[in-house]
Scaffold this motif. Sequence first.
Motif, PDB file in Angstrom:
ATOM      1  N   LYS A 105     -20.837   9.442 -19.474  1.00 50.02           N
ATOM      2  CA  LYS A 105     -21.569  10.163 -18.451  1.00 50.02           C
ATOM      3  C   LYS A 105     -20.877   9.993 -17.108  1.00 50.02           C
ATOM      4  N   PRO A 106     -21.105  10.893 -16.168  1.00 51.95           N
ATOM      5  CA  PRO A 106     -20.520  10.712 -14.838  1.00 51.95           C
ATOM      6  C   PRO A 106     -20.873   9.360 -14.212  1.00 51.95           C
ATOM      7  N   ASP A 107     -22.068   8.844 -14.507  1.00 51.67           N
ATOM      8  CA  ASP A 107     -22.476   7.542 -13.972  1.00 51.67           C
ATOM      9  C   ASP A 107     -21.649   6.385 -14.514  1.00 51.67           C
ATOM     10  N   ASP A 108     -20.874   6.626 -15.565  1.00 53.18           N
ATOM     11  CA  ASP A 108     -19.997   5.580 -16.098  1.00 53.18           C
ATOM     12  C   ASP A 108     -18.696   5.462 -15.311  1.00 53.18           C
ATOM     13  N   THR A 109     -18.496   6.369 -14.386  1.00 51.65           N
ATOM     14  CA  THR A 109     -17.283   6.332 -13.567  1.00 51.65           C
ATOM     15  C   THR A 109     -17.221   5.040 -12.755  1.00 51.65           C
ATOM     16  N   GLY A 163      -6.195   1.625 -20.967  1.00 55.20           N
ATOM     17  CA  GLY A 163      -6.969   2.629 -21.680  1.00 55.20           C
ATOM     18  C   GLY A 163      -7.852   3.507 -20.828  1.00 55.20           C
ATOM     19  N   GLY A 164      -7.896   3.233 -19.537  1.00 54.57           N
ATOM     20  CA  GLY A 164      -8.713   4.074 -18.673  1.00 54.57           C
ATOM     21  C   GLY A 164      -8.113   5.455 -18.496  1.00 54.57           C
ATOM     22  N   GLY A 165      -8.885   6.319 -17.850  1.00 53.80           N
ATOM     23  CA  GLY A 165      -8.388   7.669 -17.601  1.00 53.80           C
ATOM     24  C   GLY A 165      -9.501   8.604 -17.205  1.00 53.80           C
ATOM     25  N   VAL A 202     -11.894   4.360 -14.907  1.00 52.37           N
ATOM     26  CA  VAL A 202     -12.483   5.355 -15.794  1.00 52.37           C
ATOM     27  C   VAL A 202     -13.200   6.385 -14.930  1.00 52.37           C
ATOM     28  N   THR A 203     -12.839   7.643 -15.106  1.00 53.93           N
ATOM     29  CA  THR A 203     -13.466   8.727 -14.362  1.00 53.93           C
ATOM     30  C   THR A 203     -14.017   9.732 -15.350  1.00 53.93           C
ATOM     31  N   GLY A 229     -17.385  12.754 -23.643  1.00 58.19           N
ATOM     32  CA  GLY A 229     -16.172  12.297 -24.295  1.00 58.19           C
ATOM     33  C   GLY A 229     -16.161  10.805 -24.560  1.00 58.19           C
ATOM     34  N   SER A 230     -15.028  10.326 -25.081  1.00 52.87           N
ATOM     35  CA  SER A 230     -14.882   8.926 -25.463  1.00 52.87           C
ATOM     36  C   SER A 230     -13.586   8.348 -24.921  1.00 52.87           C
TER      37      SER A 230
END
Length: 120
Positions: A87-91, A8-10, A116-117, A16-17
């Motif tokens: 958020k970008p920090d979730d990358t 499910g990553g991407g 996840v990016t 976004g979600s």
Amino acid sequence: QVQVVESGGGLVQPGGSLRLSCAASGRSIDRINTMGWYRQAPGKQRELVAAIQSGGDTNYADSVKGRFTISRDYAKNTVYLQMNSLKPDDTAAYYCNAQWVVGKYNYHYWGKGTQVTVSS
């Protein structure tokens, strides 16, 4: 042999979600004490994102509270991580972990991860 496989990553834009899935095999998730999602960004330590206990209790990292939700589907033997307002920090690479105790033995199984990016 127990296995957990993430998917499910991407790539997603900020705000976004995504929904990550962790499919377990070899043991029913109702016999697993804790199912958890961890993440590791480049140059950082792996950290707990969210976990769900066999009794249903959940806990979340402060950084994702109110945005991420962990859930499970016994019929599919799968645990999910719904990630909103990304958020970008979730990358990071996101990993699923299954942990349980039998007697004096503590079992841990990790998946290989899904990337996840979050970027515009």
